[in-house]
Design an enzyme around this catalytic site. Structure first.
Site, mmCIF file in Angstrom:
data_model
loop_
_atom_site.group_PDB
_atom_site.id
_atom_site.type_symbol
_atom_site.label_atom_id
_atom_site.label_comp_id
_atom_site.label_asym_id
_atom_site.label_seq_id
_atom_site.Cartn_x
_atom_site.Cartn_y
_atom_site.Cartn_z
ATOM 1 N N THR A 123 -0.878 7.516 -5.367
ATOM 2 C CA THR A 123 -1.547 6.510 -6.270
ATOM 3 C C THR A 123 -0.172 5.907 -7.267
ATOM 4 O O THR A 123 -0.326 4.548 -7.364
ATOM 5 C CB THR A 123 -2.191 7.319 -7.351
ATOM 6 O OG1 THR A 123 -3.382 8.093 -7.042
ATOM 7 C CG2 THR A 123 -2.766 6.457 -8.595
ATOM 8 N N GLN A 126 1.381 3.408 -4.898
ATOM 9 C CA GLN A 126 0.534 2.022 -4.544
ATOM 10 C C GLN A 126 0.856 1.360 -6.043
ATOM 11 O O GLN A 126 0.905 -0.170 -6.007
ATOM 12 C CB GLN A 126 -0.964 2.524 -4.568
ATOM 13 C CG GLN A 126 -1.665 1.093 -4.435
ATOM 14 C CD GLN A 126 -1.536 0.253 -3.322
ATOM 15 O OE1 GLN A 126 -1.014 0.669 -2.327
ATOM 16 N NE2 GLN A 126 -1.792 -1.101 -3.461
ATOM 17 N N GLU A 127 0.788 1.931 -7.171
ATOM 18 C CA GLU A 127 0.845 1.246 -8.481
ATOM 19 C C GLU A 127 2.495 0.569 -8.554
ATOM 20 O O GLU A 127 2.475 -0.370 -8.926
ATOM 21 C CB GLU A 127 0.867 2.194 -9.425
ATOM 22 C CG GLU A 127 -0.566 2.775 -9.770
ATOM 23 C CD GLU A 127 -1.399 1.740 -10.161
ATOM 24 O OE1 GLU A 127 -0.897 0.680 -10.854
ATOM 25 O OE2 GLU A 127 -2.769 1.850 -10.394
ATOM 26 N N SER A 128 3.627 1.483 -8.026
ATOM 27 C CA SER A 128 4.672 0.637 -8.473
ATOM 28 C C SER A 128 5.855 0.817 -7.396
ATOM 29 O O SER A 128 7.007 0.255 -7.504
ATOM 30 C CB SER A 128 5.289 1.434 -9.636
ATOM 31 O OG SER A 128 5.582 2.734 -9.496
ATOM 32 N N TYR A 216 -7.554 -1.608 -3.511
ATOM 33 C CA TYR A 216 -6.757 -0.600 -4.040
ATOM 34 C C TYR A 216 -7.095 1.026 -3.649
ATOM 35 O O TYR A 216 -6.222 1.775 -3.265
ATOM 36 C CB TYR A 216 -7.101 -0.645 -5.744
ATOM 37 C CG TYR A 216 -6.181 0.333 -6.384
ATOM 38 C CD1 TYR A 216 -4.683 0.218 -6.775
ATOM 39 C CD2 TYR A 216 -6.930 1.502 -6.955
ATOM 40 C CE1 TYR A 216 -4.016 1.380 -7.385
ATOM 41 C CE2 TYR A 216 -6.237 2.449 -7.777
ATOM 42 C CZ TYR A 216 -4.791 2.305 -7.928
ATOM 43 O OH TYR A 216 -4.123 3.395 -8.652
#
Length: 241
Positions: A123, A126-128, A216
């Site tokens: 997660t 994927q976010e940053s 996402y």
């Protein structure tokens, strides 16, 4: 190069430079200066010559896997190394030491909330991409991409990974708890809530029909699978409540 040759060359150059005003025997001070210069140059040239003659091509030796920190780790590496390696693949500019540091923090934070460390790692990747300075056009910041309002609710400093990582683990863990027993996969619903907000999940009684949110979830699952592939099971990378 013999000192005598160097001496002759320097003396000749000096005479020419000063219009012949420094004859070999007419100016003892000049001769002494030239002699000192000749000796110094000769010593330096001799040192270079000796260094060149003494240098040898090193003999071939065994190469240790892992010399490129983390990138060359074995396929069935410990979980923290696997997470760090995936982070370096996603973000080549990331410092390997930071990658391993964040990976360790993620594993510890996830286990504290009894969720899969690989799920939390995927997660945040994927976010940053583990970029602590990441900023989105929507105003989300930091490694966990918290907005100011969400960060205030969770009680974290979004710019500080040591605060944001445990905060993300608590938030995702709460989502997984909330959606466990629902018709859909609780992890998919937790990701939907993290991306689109829990109100959207409640409104649509499941994953919202937003293309961005569905993409996402698919991207996180892909990263999750890559981290899991080959990870040492002795690390107990799957934690479920």
């Amino acid at each position: 190069m013999p000192h005598a040759i160097v001496f002759t060359l320097i003396l000749t150059w000096t005479k020419r430079a000063y219009g012949g005003l420094l004859p070999g025997s007419g100016n003892p001070l000049a001769v002494a200066i030239v002699a000192v210069l000749a000796i110094r140059v000769g010593v330096q040239l001799g040192w270079l010559q000796q260094a060149a003659l003494a240098w040898r091509i090193p003999a071939p030796g065994p190469v240790l896997r892992g010399l490129r920190l983390l990138r060359d780790a074995e396929p069935r590496a410990p979980l923290r190394v696997k997470v760090a390696r995936e982070a370096l693949r996603a973000n080549p500019s990331l410092d390997p030491v930071d990658a391993l540091l964040w990976a360790s923090r993620i594993v510890d934070a996830a286990r504290a909330q009894h969720i899969a460390p690989t799920f939390l790692a995927a997660t945040l990747l994927q976010e940053s991409g583990f970029d602590r300075d990441a900023m989105s056009v929507a105003g989300a910041v930091g490694i966990a991409q918290f907005t100011a309002s969400t960060a205030a609710i969770v009680g974290v400093d979004p710019w500080d990974p040591d605060s944001a990582i445990p905060g993300a683990a608590r938030l995702l863990g709460a989502y997984v708890d909330t959606y466990r027993g629902e018709r859909d996969d609780p992890y998919a619903l937790a990701l939907a809530a993290y991306d689109a907000g829990p109100l959207a999940v409640r409104r649509y009684h499941g994953v919202p029909p937003y293309a961005e949110t569905r993409d996402y979830i698919g991207s996180v699952r892909m990263r999750w699978s890559r981290i899991l592939a080959g990870a040492a099971f002795t690390e107990s990378n799957l934690y479920v409540r």
